[in-house]
Design an enzyme around this catalytic site. Structure first.
Site, PDB file in Angstrom:
ATOM      1  N   LYS A   1      55.611  42.132  50.228  1.00  9.87           N
ATOM      2  CA  LYS A   1      54.911  40.907  50.596  1.00  9.87           C
ATOM      3  C   LYS A   1      55.729  40.167  51.645  1.00  9.87           C
ATOM      4  CE  LYS A   1      51.168  38.775  48.906  1.00  9.87           C
ATOM      5  NZ  LYS A   1      49.932  39.356  48.397  1.00  9.87           N
TER       6      LYS A   1
ATOM      7  N   GLY B   1      34.018  32.019  47.124  1.00 11.78           N
ATOM      8  CA  GLY B   1      34.548  32.237  48.462  1.00 11.78           C
ATOM      9  C   GLY B   1      34.146  33.617  48.945  1.00 11.78           C
TER      10      GLY B   1
ATOM     11  N   GLY C   1      34.642  30.293  41.668  1.00 11.35           N
ATOM     12  CA  GLY C   1      35.047  30.473  43.068  1.00 11.35           C
ATOM     13  C   GLY C   1      34.044  31.334  43.816  1.00 11.35           C
TER      14      GLY C   1
HETATM   15  N1  LIG Z   1      39.950  38.832  49.904  1.00  8.55           N
HETATM   16  C1  LIG Z   1      40.318  39.930  49.270  1.00  8.55           C
HETATM   17  O1  LIG Z   1      39.970  41.059  49.647  1.00  8.55           O
HETATM   18  C2  LIG Z   1      41.149  39.812  48.022  1.00  8.55           C
HETATM   19  C3  LIG Z   1      41.808  40.960  47.545  1.00  8.55           C
HETATM   20  C4  LIG Z   1      42.533  40.880  46.358  1.00  8.55           C
HETATM   21  C5  LIG Z   1      42.606  39.675  45.670  1.00  8.55           C
HETATM   22  N2  LIG Z   1      41.976  38.572  46.175  1.00  8.55           N
HETATM   23  C6  LIG Z   1      42.095  37.322  45.417  1.00  8.55           C
HETATM   24  O2  LIG Z   1      40.780  36.862  45.069  1.00  8.55           O
HETATM   25  C7  LIG Z   1      40.749  35.434  45.066  1.00  8.55           C
HETATM   26  C8  LIG Z   1      39.650  34.953  46.018  1.00  8.55           C
HETATM   27  O3  LIG Z   1      39.930  35.443  47.316  1.00  8.55           O
HETATM   28  P1  LIG Z   1      38.981  35.087  48.553  1.00  8.55           P
HETATM   29  O4  LIG Z   1      39.400  35.969  49.667  1.00  8.55           O
HETATM   30  O5  LIG Z   1      37.558  35.092  48.092  1.00  8.55           O
HETATM   31  O6  LIG Z   1      39.437  33.593  48.843  1.00  8.55           O
HETATM   32  P2  LIG Z   1      38.546  32.400  49.457  1.00  8.55           P
HETATM   33  O7  LIG Z   1      39.525  31.387  49.898  1.00  8.55           O
HETATM   34  O8  LIG Z   1      37.551  32.934  50.426  1.00  8.55           O
HETATM   35  O9  LIG Z   1      37.723  31.869  48.192  1.00  8.55           O
HETATM   36  C9  LIG Z   1      38.283  31.101  47.175  1.00  8.55           C
HETATM   37  C10 LIG Z   1      37.199  30.137  46.721  1.00  8.55           C
HETATM   38  O10 LIG Z   1      37.640  29.465  45.555  1.00  8.55           O
HETATM   39  C11 LIG Z   1      37.244  28.099  45.660  1.00  8.55           C
HETATM   40  N3  LIG Z   1      38.121  27.314  44.792  1.00  8.55           N
HETATM   41  C12 LIG Z   1      39.391  26.904  44.995  1.00  8.55           C
HETATM   42  N4  LIG Z   1      39.833  26.214  43.948  1.00  8.55           N
HETATM   43  C13 LIG Z   1      38.834  26.204  43.042  1.00  8.55           C
HETATM   44  C14 LIG Z   1      38.681  25.631  41.747  1.00  8.55           C
HETATM   45  N5  LIG Z   1      39.678  24.955  41.170  1.00  8.55           N
HETATM   46  N6  LIG Z   1      37.511  25.806  41.102  1.00  8.55           N
HETATM   47  C15 LIG Z   1      36.501  26.475  41.682  1.00  8.55           C
HETATM   48  N7  LIG Z   1      36.579  27.038  42.897  1.00  8.55           N
HETATM   49  C16 LIG Z   1      37.732  26.898  43.575  1.00  8.55           C
HETATM   50  C17 LIG Z   1      37.396  27.775  47.136  1.00  8.55           C
HETATM   51  O11 LIG Z   1      36.610  26.635  47.493  1.00  8.55           O
HETATM   52  C18 LIG Z   1      36.851  29.052  47.761  1.00  8.55           C
HETATM   53  O12 LIG Z   1      35.454  29.010  47.971  1.00  8.55           O
HETATM   54  C19 LIG Z   1      42.153  34.979  45.467  1.00  8.55           C
HETATM   55  O13 LIG Z   1      42.908  34.783  44.303  1.00  8.55           O
HETATM   56  C20 LIG Z   1      42.701  36.178  46.220  1.00  8.55           C
HETATM   57  O14 LIG Z   1      44.122  36.214  46.185  1.00  8.55           O
HETATM   58  C21 LIG Z   1      41.254  38.613  47.325  1.00  8.55           C
END
Ligand SMILES: NC(=O)c1ccc[n+]([C@@H]2O[C@H](COP(=O)([O-])OP(=O)(O)OC[C@H]3O[C@@H](n4cnc5c(N)ncnc54)[C@H](O)[C@@H]3O)[C@@H](O)[C@H]2O)c1
Length: 361
Positions: free
Chosen positions: A86, A192, A190
């Site tokens: 990382k 996102g 979430g």
């Molecule tokens: N993007 C990937 O391919 C990937 C891969 C492995 C793990 N992850 C993990 O998955 C999770 C989501 O990733 P992402 O890429 O969708 O991130 P993102 O930032 O696109 O989405 C996160 C979402 O969570 C919402 N959020 C934040 N705090 C919150 C709360 N307290 N309650 C409700 N909603 C809340 C945000 O508004 C946002 O819409 C993260 O933990 C990330 O580390 C992502």
């Protein structure tokens, strides 16, 4: 172990469990950049590049150590020929560098990665994007997930969501005796990049949805999918079959576990447990927890497959669907040996890292 920053920063790291921890002060940007390589036993370390605000650089190093160790487990459980690493950039304030300043920082990170000669391969993480990976790629070839138009595999969120769906089938089978998702209720926390894809895939599978997000715009997604909306503060305690954390880590704590009203928790959010002991609290409440290191691997499987192994989409789909099989192995071991799925996952990852195999014998 004491790690010396270039330009008079020094931090003591109590646990020398990692192969390499390099901390440099970016000569262009002035920011502290930490690259932690936990293991290269299975191959070059792969993991994201986090650019975030930390109150002091030692907190960023601690995060890099924790996150790189989790990547060793994730890559091992996913059957990848990669170890865990990382990169973490400690921003001194919440302000994110933009424009030319951002370019300078990304070039500093690229140089730090290049100096390791391929022992660590970076991808996007919190605070960095596929476009950032292209800029990083101007200084190093050890980078994944550039946009498709720049020759990379692009945004990995759909593939992370596909892996999550495979995981949810295995979880449903473990608790209900059938992998069928139709008619079950899922609480997605979430909406996102990944969470929205997960919610859509669950909707297509005939599941019922309760969703939440702190961003009001997410209500449009809820409406489109006919999902019930929960306020963020209430979502954890929603009465659902399976809770799907897809926001930030640290959701499961001694304070939140007693509030849960679900049979299982399984989602893509990284680092869901505030500390390892919380896995035991979930088990004591009879709530099945699917370790996030297994559930969230779809993105890294796809990105490394496209860019480093040149695998076909069919082969990648097989690998991503294989997350269900890995979880079944974890649940079997946990049930048979009366240990938590977290412990079973750690053991399985250790076994793969040290023997190169995921299965017994
Ligand atoms: N993007 C990937 O391919 C990937 C891969 C492995 C793990 N992850 C993990 O998955 C999770 C989501 O990733 P992402 O890429 O969708 O991130 P993102 O930032 O696109 O989405 C996160 C979402 O969570 C919402 N959020 C934040 N705090 C919150 C709360 N307290 N309650 C409700 N909603 C809340 C945000 O508004 C946002 O819409 C993260 O933990 C990330 O580390 C992502």
């Amino acid at each position: 172990m004491t790690v010396a920053f270039q330009h008079a920063l020094s931090v003591t790291i109590p646990n020398p469990s990692h192969e390499l921890v390099q901390v440099v002060r970016g000569p262009r940007s002035g920011f502290a950049i930490c690259v932690a390589i936990h293991s290269t036993a299975l191959g070059p370390a792969a993991g994201g590049c986090r650019i975030a605000h930390y109150t002091d650089p030692s907190a960023a190093i601690a995060d890099a150590l924790r996150l790189s160790a989790a990547m060793t487990e994730k890559n091992a459980l996913a059957g990848l020929e990669h170890g865990g690493g990382k990169a973490v950039v400690a921003l001194p304030t919440a302000a994110r560098p933009t424009g030319a300043e951002r370019g300078e920082l990304l070039h500093d990170i690229g140089d730090a990665i290049e100096s390791l000669g391929g022992r660590y391969i970076a991808g996007p993480d919190v605070g960095s994007s596929p476009v950032d990976m292209s800029v990083l790629g101007e200084r190093t070839s050890y980078v994944c997930c550039r946009p498709v138009e720049d020759g990379g595999s692009g945004d990995s969120s759909l593939h992370t969501a596909r892996g999550t769906l495979a995981a949810l089938h295995a979880v449903a089978e473990e608790i209900f005796g059938t992998p069928e998702l139709a008619g079950r209720t899922f609480g997605v926390i979430g909406l996102g990049a990944v969470g929205t894809h997960v919610a859509r895939l669950l909707h297509q599978a005939g599941a019922r949805l309760v969703v939440t997000d702190v961003a009001p715009a997410a209500r449009d997604v809820a409406e489109e999918l006919g999902a019930s909306w929960s306020e963020p503060g209430d979502a954890l305690a929603a009465e659902v079959d399976i809770l799907v954390p897809a926001a930030l880590g640290g959701l499961l704590t001694p304070e939140t576990v007693p509030q849960l009203r679900c049979a299982a928790v399984a989602g893509p959010a990284n680092n869901q447990l505030d500390q390892p002991a919380t896995a035991k609290l979930l088990a004591e409440r009879g709530i099945l927890w699917a370790p996030d290191v297994a559930v969230s691997a779809g993105g890294v499987i796809h990105a490394t497959g496209v860019e480093l192994r040149r695998e076909s989409e069919d082969r990648l789909s097989e690998r991503i669907d294989g997350i269900a099989g890995t979880l079944r192995q974890i649940f079997d071991a946990a049930r048979t040996r009366q240990i938590t799925p977290a412990e079973a996952a750690a053991e399985l990852a250790w076994q793969r890292t040290h023997t190169g195999r995921l299965s017994e014998g």
